[in-house]
Scaffold this motif. Structure first.
Motif: not given
Length: 306
Positions: A99-102, A105-110, A225-227
């Motif tokens: 799973g994840m949350k946003w 800053d616009g990127h995914a985190v745990a 975002p840093p994608f």
């Protein structure tokens, strides 16, 4: 004349659908050319968002049956790409989608709450030891996985990167776990990449066409975002424009995750050949083969005997 049948590609991804988004066209092209293509998926994507209303009962907080369903979606997608060898790391169900949350800053985190056997919690050596025998069995010349940020920060993508890179090192050591097969040192390792300049170009076209909702909040001339990867860090471009149809079919097979009227297809309709048909990579291990006028390899197997 090159013997494509001697070429072996291994891809390591976090969830079903990641492979089709990232390298679907390359996979279809190489499979059609007779090269060996193997996909290892680390989880079944049990925590994914469900975009099909009739299947909402499969959600993790309801029947928790999404993983089994996505296993079928992955099989259908691989059939569209012509890939017959696809496996789950350690076997289906060994590791669960974390799973994840946003992040703001616009990127995914745990996510705040993570399941006990979530991939993010996996012991690195244990997880790598599931991949080492696959590497030693297949003896791929090329490995493709994510960068250290996992593309967009998803914890499972980051973990897949760590497992793939560590397993590649362990598999190459002759004295490491001889019971897992004969050592194999993968000649070339690539991280998937998305060009910042190309994405800005495609996003600009969407905005000019009046689409303000796809990739909402992203500015073609401002912060992203840093994608995305600066072009100077990209080392290979596989032109698989003849296989966009197969890639789009594979994306549609992942119906619970990718909406046909969503941003992926909106971008495809405007700049499909540029964005989806030419897939980009960063060489992080090995020696680059012959390059084209743009300074990039045109084939991940460039320089590999075949």
């Amino acid at each position: 004349m090159s013997d494509f049948a001697a070429h072996r590609l291994l891809l390591v991804h976090a969830h079903p659908d990641d492979e089709s988004i990232g390298q679907g066209a390359t996979m279809a092209k190489y499979a059609a050319e007779g090269r060996s293509v193997t996909l290892v998926t680390c989880t079944a994507g049990e925590m994914g968002e469900i975009l099909v209303p009739d299947l909402e009962h499969l959600a993790a907080d309801k029947e928790d049956g999404l993983g089994e369903h996505r296993k079928g979606e992955l099989a259908a997608a691989m059939a569209e790409l012509g890939v017959s060898d696809h496996r789950f790391l350690g076997g289906f169900g060994t590791y669960r989608d974390s799973g994840m949350k946003w992040h703001e800053d616009g990127h995914a985190v745990a996510a705040d709450d993570i399941h006990d056997n979530a991939f993010w919690h996996a012991d690195l050596t244990e997880a790598a030891n599931h991949l080492v025998p696959v590497i030693r069995e297949l003896r791929p010349q090329v490995l493709v996985t994510y960068d250290e940020f996992g593309g967009y920060g998803h914890p499972d993508h980051i973990q897949a990167h760590r497992v793939a890179m560590y397993a590649a090192q362990l598999a190459a050591a002759p004295s490491y776990r001889r019971d897992l097969g004969e050592a194999w040192d993968i000649p070339k390792i690539y991280w998937s990449a998305m060009s910042e300049s190309r994405f800005r170009h495609g996003l600009r076209k969407l905005r000019e066409a009046g689409d303000t909702t796809s990739f909402e909040g992203m500015d073609p001339d401002g912060y992203l975002p840093p994608f995305f990867v600066p072009d100077e860090d990209i080392t290979a471009e596989v032109d698989a424009t003849d296989y966009i149809e197969q890639k789009m079919a594979a994306l549609k097979a992942h119906a619970t995750q990718i909406a046909t009227d969503g941003p992926f297809f909106a971008l495809s309709n405007n700049e499909g050949v540029l964005v989806w048909g030419r897939e980009l990579y960063r060489l992080v291990k090995g020696v680059a083969g012959p390059t084209g006028d743009n300074g990039w390899e045109a084939d991940l197997f460039a320089g590999i005997p075949g």
